[in-house]
Design a protein around this motif. Sequence first.
Motif, short mmCIF file in Angstrom:
data_model
loop_
_atom_site.label_atom_id
_atom_site.label_comp_id
_atom_site.label_asym_id
_atom_site.label_seq_id
_atom_site.Cartn_x
_atom_site.Cartn_y
_atom_site.Cartn_z
N VAL A 96 22.06 -19.37 82.80
CA VAL A 96 22.35 -18.06 83.38
C VAL A 96 23.85 -17.98 83.63
O VAL A 96 24.45 -18.92 84.18
CB VAL A 96 21.57 -17.84 84.69
CG1 VAL A 96 22.09 -16.61 85.42
CG2 VAL A 96 20.09 -17.69 84.42
N VAL A 97 24.47 -16.88 83.22
CA VAL A 97 25.91 -16.67 83.40
C VAL A 97 26.09 -15.46 84.30
O VAL A 97 25.71 -14.35 83.94
CB VAL A 97 26.62 -16.45 82.04
CG1 VAL A 97 28.13 -16.38 82.24
CG2 VAL A 97 26.25 -17.55 81.05
N SER A 98 26.68 -15.69 85.49
CA SER A 98 26.70 -14.62 86.49
C SER A 98 28.10 -14.03 86.71
O SER A 98 28.53 -13.78 87.83
CB SER A 98 26.15 -15.12 87.83
OG SER A 98 26.94 -16.16 88.36
N GLY A 99 28.80 -13.75 85.61
CA GLY A 99 29.97 -12.90 85.68
C GLY A 99 31.32 -13.58 85.83
O GLY A 99 31.43 -14.79 86.01
N ASP A 100 32.36 -12.75 85.76
CA ASP A 100 33.76 -13.17 85.71
C ASP A 100 33.95 -14.21 84.61
O ASP A 100 34.52 -15.28 84.82
CB ASP A 100 34.23 -13.70 87.07
CG ASP A 100 34.76 -12.58 87.95
OD1 ASP A 100 34.58 -11.40 87.59
OD2 ASP A 100 35.35 -12.87 89.01
N ILE A 101 33.49 -13.84 83.43
CA ILE A 101 33.63 -14.73 82.28
C ILE A 101 35.03 -14.64 81.69
O ILE A 101 35.43 -15.50 80.90
CB ILE A 101 32.58 -14.39 81.20
CG1 ILE A 101 32.75 -12.95 80.69
CG2 ILE A 101 31.18 -14.60 81.75
CD1 ILE A 101 31.79 -12.57 79.58
N SER A 102 35.80 -13.61 82.07
CA SER A 102 37.14 -13.38 81.52
C SER A 102 38.15 -13.25 82.65
O SER A 102 37.80 -13.27 83.83
CB SER A 102 37.13 -12.10 80.68
OG SER A 102 36.87 -10.97 81.51
N ASN A 103 39.41 -13.08 82.28
CA ASN A 103 40.45 -12.83 83.27
C ASN A 103 40.77 -11.35 83.41
O ASN A 103 40.87 -10.83 84.52
CB ASN A 103 41.73 -13.60 82.89
CG ASN A 103 41.64 -15.06 83.26
OD1 ASN A 103 41.34 -15.40 84.40
ND2 ASN A 103 41.88 -15.94 82.30
N GLN A 104 40.94 -10.67 82.27
CA GLN A 104 41.34 -9.26 82.30
C GLN A 104 40.33 -8.34 81.61
O GLN A 104 40.61 -7.16 81.42
CB GLN A 104 42.72 -9.10 81.65
CG GLN A 104 43.80 -9.88 82.36
CD GLN A 104 45.16 -9.72 81.71
OE1 GLN A 104 45.42 -8.75 81.00
NE2 GLN A 104 46.05 -10.68 81.93
N GLY A 105 39.18 -8.87 81.23
CA GLY A 105 38.16 -8.04 80.61
C GLY A 105 38.51 -7.53 79.23
O GLY A 105 37.91 -6.57 78.75
N THR A 106 39.49 -8.17 78.55
CA THR A 106 39.88 -7.70 77.23
C THR A 106 38.82 -8.05 76.20
O THR A 106 38.05 -9.01 76.37
CB THR A 106 41.22 -8.31 76.79
OG1 THR A 106 41.05 -9.73 76.63
CG2 THR A 106 42.30 -8.06 77.83
N ASP A 107 38.80 -7.30 75.12
CA ASP A 107 37.85 -7.59 74.05
C ASP A 107 38.08 -8.98 73.47
O ASP A 107 37.12 -9.68 73.13
CB ASP A 107 37.97 -6.54 72.94
CG ASP A 107 37.40 -5.19 73.36
OD1 ASP A 107 36.84 -5.10 74.47
OD2 ASP A 107 37.51 -4.22 72.58
N ALA A 108 39.34 -9.39 73.37
CA ALA A 108 39.64 -10.71 72.82
C ALA A 108 39.05 -11.81 73.69
O ALA A 108 38.50 -12.80 73.18
CB ALA A 108 41.15 -10.89 72.68
N GLU A 109 39.16 -11.65 75.01
CA GLU A 109 38.58 -12.65 75.92
C GLU A 109 37.06 -12.68 75.80
O GLU A 109 36.44 -13.76 75.75
CB GLU A 109 38.99 -12.34 77.35
CG GLU A 109 40.46 -12.60 77.65
CD GLU A 109 40.86 -12.22 79.05
OE1 GLU A 109 41.86 -12.76 79.55
OE2 GLU A 109 40.17 -11.37 79.67
N LEU A 110 36.45 -11.50 75.76
CA LEU A 110 34.98 -11.44 75.69
C LEU A 110 34.47 -12.00 74.37
O LEU A 110 33.44 -12.69 74.34
CB LEU A 110 34.51 -10.00 75.89
CG LEU A 110 34.88 -9.35 77.23
CD1 LEU A 110 34.34 -7.93 77.31
CD2 LEU A 110 34.36 -10.17 78.40
N GLU A 111 35.17 -11.72 73.29
CA GLU A 111 34.79 -12.28 71.99
C GLU A 111 34.89 -13.81 72.01
O GLU A 111 34.05 -14.51 71.43
CB GLU A 111 35.68 -11.72 70.88
CG GLU A 111 35.55 -10.22 70.64
CD GLU A 111 34.37 -9.86 69.74
OE1 GLU A 111 33.61 -10.77 69.36
OE2 GLU A 111 34.23 -8.66 69.42
#
Length: 615
Positions: free
Chosen positions: A60-75
Amino acid sequence: MRSLSWKYFLILFLCCCCSYVHAARFALLTDLHVSPGTPNDAALGRVVDEINRGGYDFAVVSGDISNQGTDAELETVKKRLSGLRLPYYLVPGNHETNWSESAGLTINRLWGGDRFLFRSGKWLFVGFNTGPYMKMGDGHVKAEDILWMEKVLQSELKEGERPVFIAHYPANEWLSNGGAVIALMKKYRAAAMFFGHGHALRAYNLDGIPGVMGRALYMPKDRSFGYTVVEMNGDRFEIYEKKLGEPLSKVVYAFGAGETFGDLPPPPPPAPPGGRLPDGWSEKLILSADASIFTGLAFRGTVLYYGTSTGELRAYDWKKQKTLWTLDLGGTVHSTPLYGCGVVIAGSIGNEIAGVDADTGNVLWKLPARAPVINDGLIHDGFLYMGLGKGEFCKIDVKTGRKIWSWTGVQGIFQAQPAVAGGRVVFGAWDRHLYCLNESDGSLLWSWNNGHPQKLYSPGNCVPVISCGKVFLVAPDRFMTALDLRTGRQLWRSGQFSVRESQCGSVDGKRVYGKTMNGLIIAVDADAPEYRSLWNVDAKFGYEHNPCPLLEHDGIVFAGSRQGILAAVDAGTRRLLWTYKCGNSSINKIAAGPGGGIWVTLIEGKIYRFFRDGK
């Protein structure tokens, strides 16, 4: 005797099987804060490899997976997590929902949505988004997500099952409607809630429901990478810390379903809405919508126009207490509607701006945009000045939607309303810069930035104030800055007060008002060549980061807080006149409207009117 022995062993075997069916082990990952090529990125890859070897049933992953929510970070995170050889389930955190360049759509594209529902043995896992949504504020669960949870728990929860709630924020004072989540957990006998946000493995008493905050991927105190492990056996939960490359810790917390951390204090109850207005003032709750509201209002006579979290642009006659029409814009509306020349204008996260007939709700024109349009525009002298989501800023004919000119020198997304005066158009973007264009032809006159490389300090959600030949701004860097309107030259910067995003100019143009992060309302001399503070008044907000712009109206400065409090400060006597708690969520916008007085909207879906008696 032999028959009894076989029966005994058969019963024992079946009991063991039943116990095994209800046992599960999962990895809880939270606060990953991954950017491509960073140590956290590499560590997440190692965590995935370790989980694959660890005998887990799911993650289970409960958020704040990125720093700035950019598409590059999410990818990047998606690619890393795709290496898991077991099911995993994910909800976003505030770093994905606050600064997302896609208005949250990339989360939906990569993971199929921002909520989930699945079973593991006797447990029904319910994951949901807690925001905040495209601006600073406390966490909040959208009205439609509360309804969704109620619906699925009512229809999907089987006899003998208990729900387990997963979110980024805990259901406490960090969540403006945490009480509604706790009420759901109590109603359906939730076994526990797991969450992140605090970057520490910690237990909580959520008013009788056990809550566990998972550790962050990286913990600076001991410079360790790791995650949290949860083992469920029968009705018992055991919580462990797993540092990367090290053995599993001893049990950190253990509890049974229905138990709680009774030695810990429950979350404090929110102050009830309401307040005492002085003689001569009244308030009226105009509307409590069936969806969340992230926009301000546009007005035409007795009709209000606003957008909803369910993607509708609505026209509501506040005198008749009747919705006149609704228009589906295809996704959550963040852009405050505008009215002019018989047309209502609103941006859509479907990458367009729509011009709508104010009477009928029929679409008159659409203007394609490069990205989701979450930003506000401004109608000035019959023309619309507005960014097209990202990268392009335009002057537009309100009646036809025709571009008069466009300028494409912006690298980030737009958010706040621009300012127009003296033949200049001034606006900020989430690319570190404030821009000034020629009003007649859209050519760039100058741009400015504060010198900091961090994009999160950009003046993207600050409405510029133009007065006395200057431009004033209060960005997330917590400075008030004055620039020369003609040249863009920096005249002064002051950090005397920790201002952040919320300001307005006085009606007479002589003062600039700002709101600080400790709840002060300040006044600054707009005409002075150097920074000159005139006064400050405590609005009694406490810690404050709501970007709602201030408003001066009839000699009173109005300010809205992250906790739904409206404050009124007399600009002449410099006194706090009154405060009124409209609700528990952030006030979106404050506006002068029809019938006298001022109007406010709240994220929880409320619209209020405040007015002097007799008006």
